[in-house]
Enzyme design. Structure first.
Site, PDB file in Angstrom:
ATOM      1  N   ARG A  70       0.849  -1.205   0.000  1.00  0.00           N
ATOM      2  CA  ARG A  70       0.000   0.000   0.000  1.00  0.00           C
ATOM      3  C   ARG A  70       0.881   1.251   0.000  1.00  0.00           C
ATOM      4  NH1 ARG A  70      -1.982   2.203   4.395  1.00  0.00           N
ATOM      5  NH2 ARG A  70      -2.286   0.265   5.535  1.00  0.00           N
ATOM      6  N   TYR A 123     -14.685  16.665 -16.814  1.00  0.00           N
ATOM      7  CA  TYR A 123     -15.102  15.266 -16.836  1.00  0.00           C
ATOM      8  C   TYR A 123     -16.264  15.057 -15.848  1.00  0.00           C
ATOM      9  CZ  TYR A 123     -14.831  10.214 -16.481  1.00  0.00           C
ATOM     10  OH  TYR A 123     -15.138   8.886 -16.473  1.00  0.00           O
ATOM     11  N   ASP A 206      -5.917  18.512 -15.680  1.00  0.00           N
ATOM     12  CA  ASP A 206      -6.220  17.168 -16.175  1.00  0.00           C
ATOM     13  C   ASP A 206      -5.728  17.117 -17.622  1.00  0.00           C
ATOM     14  OD1 ASP A 206      -7.398  14.911 -17.352  1.00  0.00           O
ATOM     15  OD2 ASP A 206      -9.171  14.998 -16.070  1.00  0.00           O
TER      16      ASP A 206
HETATM   17  C1  LIG Z   1     -11.774   9.017 -18.104  1.00  0.00           C
HETATM   18  C2  LIG Z   1     -11.427  10.358 -17.592  1.00  0.00           C
HETATM   19  C3  LIG Z   1     -11.316  10.598 -16.212  1.00  0.00           C
HETATM   20  C4  LIG Z   1     -11.606   9.539 -15.164  1.00  0.00           C
HETATM   21  O1  LIG Z   1     -10.675   8.506 -15.204  1.00  0.00           O
HETATM   22  P1  LIG Z   1     -10.990   6.988 -14.727  1.00  0.00           P
HETATM   23  O2  LIG Z   1      -9.708   6.282 -15.054  1.00  0.00           O
HETATM   24  O3  LIG Z   1     -12.160   6.506 -15.522  1.00  0.00           O
HETATM   25  O4  LIG Z   1     -11.287   7.037 -13.282  1.00  0.00           O
HETATM   26  C5  LIG Z   1     -10.930  11.871 -15.813  1.00  0.00           C
HETATM   27  N1  LIG Z   1     -10.694  12.855 -16.698  1.00  0.00           N
HETATM   28  C6  LIG Z   1     -10.803  12.666 -18.025  1.00  0.00           C
HETATM   29  C7  LIG Z   1     -10.534  13.789 -18.964  1.00  0.00           C
HETATM   30  C8  LIG Z   1     -11.183  11.414 -18.526  1.00  0.00           C
HETATM   31  O5  LIG Z   1     -11.308  11.235 -19.838  1.00  0.00           O
END
Ligand SMILES: *Cc1c(COP(=O)(O)O)cnc(C)c1O
Length: 417
Positions: A70, A123, A206
């Site tokens: 972990r 998202y 992101d």
């Molecule tokens: C898919 C996605 C997420 C979430 O990711 P997961 O791996 O599904 O938890 C977050 N931000 C963007 C831009 C995404 O395309």
């Protein structure tokens, strides 16, 4: 050979951070399917824990030892070192999902009473966490759209009466599914406008859509870069994972919270991601080349009203300047408006023969979906309209198939409409 030569990330993805002599000479890292690690002595165990819990600083040349999966595991550590190379970041933390990476960062850097400024749309999962969970614990959020000027955003923040509690700016660019882009330098200026000598306003980006190849947010003022590693990093639609890269100071905090939330990735997922990173660059570059052909085809089709793709941003638009500064390629994600509404969009989707009708993106196979009724079904209808997520909008993630085969599929499915 010159010792000055700096190897590129794509050349290091097969070897960096892994020592074959520690694993019977195996050329690839084994999957370290173990929950715990044996200490050579009690003194060693004590020393490892002192570092893991930050009870003292590292001695010269001392490396954190393996304790418990972990906290750390060789597959995750090697993967993290490799991911950090692509961003030229100090460090990286990997997670069991993109949402884990995002929520852990938001929880670590925001406290009740703080204000979060975020771009919109984001998202769906992120949107939900901000508007339901963070709200519940007393974190207020303010959003801004692509195209809004710095002064307008600051005015909107000031209108809350709590602008001095701004703790973080969270940005997703390009926005999903319409590919509108946000100026990261402007976001850094807003963060610094509210930062003081004893309060740094953090900026998280992101980068799932364009990273780690075509956009490097750390170079434009971001403090941390977030990924759904499920998408391009994984690239084969066979795993769920997430990552956060940034400075040593930021990642130390993120990894500490990860230890206590227990949302690290598994050794098996870490191993799969290492496999994926070996081909990351060739996959993404091929996908981008094909996407440019696909976008060109769609933009001339009589049944298509508009195509939203970074490669089609007009040079006369204000977005062009941001595009030039922030991106090195137009990527492989696009969306388009079919002439008609949901009925026409569905007829097209049901007629596809090569591309798969599925959500997610960044994989080797092309994926096509209908944002209004699928990925963005949970978004308030008024916001959907505001962000241009219409009934006629279709999103495509271009895969590694030959572009002429993708175009053949699009053409035959459009004939059915
Ligand atoms: C898919 C996605 C997420 C979430 O990711 P997961 O791996 O599904 O938890 C977050 N931000 C963007 C831009 C995404 O395309």
């Amino acid at each position: 050979m010159s010792t000055q030569h700096k190897l590129r990330p794509e050349s290091l993805m097969m070897s960096y951070g892994y020592k074959p002599e520690l694993s019977e000479g195996a050329v690839k890292s084994p999957i370290f399917m173990t929950s715990t690690f044996v200490f050579k002595s009690a003194e060693e165990g004590k020393a490892f824990f002192e570092l893991a819990y930050g009870l003292r600083e590292k001695d010269e040349g001392e490396e954190p030892g393996l304790i418990y999966s972990r906290i750390n595991n060789p597959d995750l550590e090697i993967l993290e070192n490799r991911l950090a190379l692509w961003e030229q970041a100090d460090d990286c933390a990997v997670f069991e999902s993109g949402m884990s990476a995002i929520t852990t960062v938001l929880l670590e850097f925001l406290s009740p009473g703080d204000v979060l400024l975020h771009s919109a749309p984001v998202y769906g999962g992120t949107d939900h966490f901000i508007h339901y969970f963070l709200k519940k614990i007393g974190v207020e959020s303010v959003c801004f759209k692509a195209g809004m000027k710095k002064d307008e955003i600051i005015d909107k923040l000031e209108a809350t009466g709590k602008a001095d509690r701004l703790a973080m700016i969270y940005v997703e660019t390009p926005a999903n599914p319409t590919n509108t882009i946000i100026d990261l330098q402007m976001c850094r200026e807003i963060a610094d406008h509210y930062g003081t000598t004893d309060k740094h306003v953090y900026m998280a980006v992101d980068n799932t859509y364009m990273g780690p190849l075509w956009q490097h947010p750390l170079q434009h003022g971001a403090d941390m870069v977030l990924y759904s590693a499920t998408k391009y990093l994984g690239g084969h639609s066979d795993l769920i994972a997430g990552a956060c890269t940034g400075s040593a100071e930021v990642i130390k905090r993120v990894k500490t919270l990860r230890t206590f939330l227990g949302n690290m990735a598994s050794p098996h997922t870490g191993w799969l991601l290492m496999r994926s990173l070996e081909t990351l660059k060739i996959r993404m570059e091929q996908q981008c080349r094909s996407a440019q052909e696909v976008a060109r085809y769609l933009s001339t089709h009589p049944k298509i009203k508009s195509v939203y793709y970074l490669g089609l941003i007009p040079e006369s638009s204000p977005a062009w300047k941001i595009y030039q500064r922030q991106y090195s390629a137009p990527g492989a994600m696009m969306s388009f408006e079919i002439d008609g509404g949901e009925k026409e969009a569905f007829r097209f989707l049901n007629g596809l023969r090569l591309m798969k009708l599925a959500v997610s993106l960044g994989s080797t196979e092309s994926l096509v979906e209908h944002p209004a009724t699928m990925t963005h079904a949970g978004v308030d209808p008024e916001h959907r309209r505001e962000f241009g997520i219409t009934e006629s909008l279709v999103r495509i993630s271009v895969g590694v198939e030959h572009h002429e085969d993708i175009i053949w599929d699009l053409k035959q499915a459009l004939e059915l409409v």
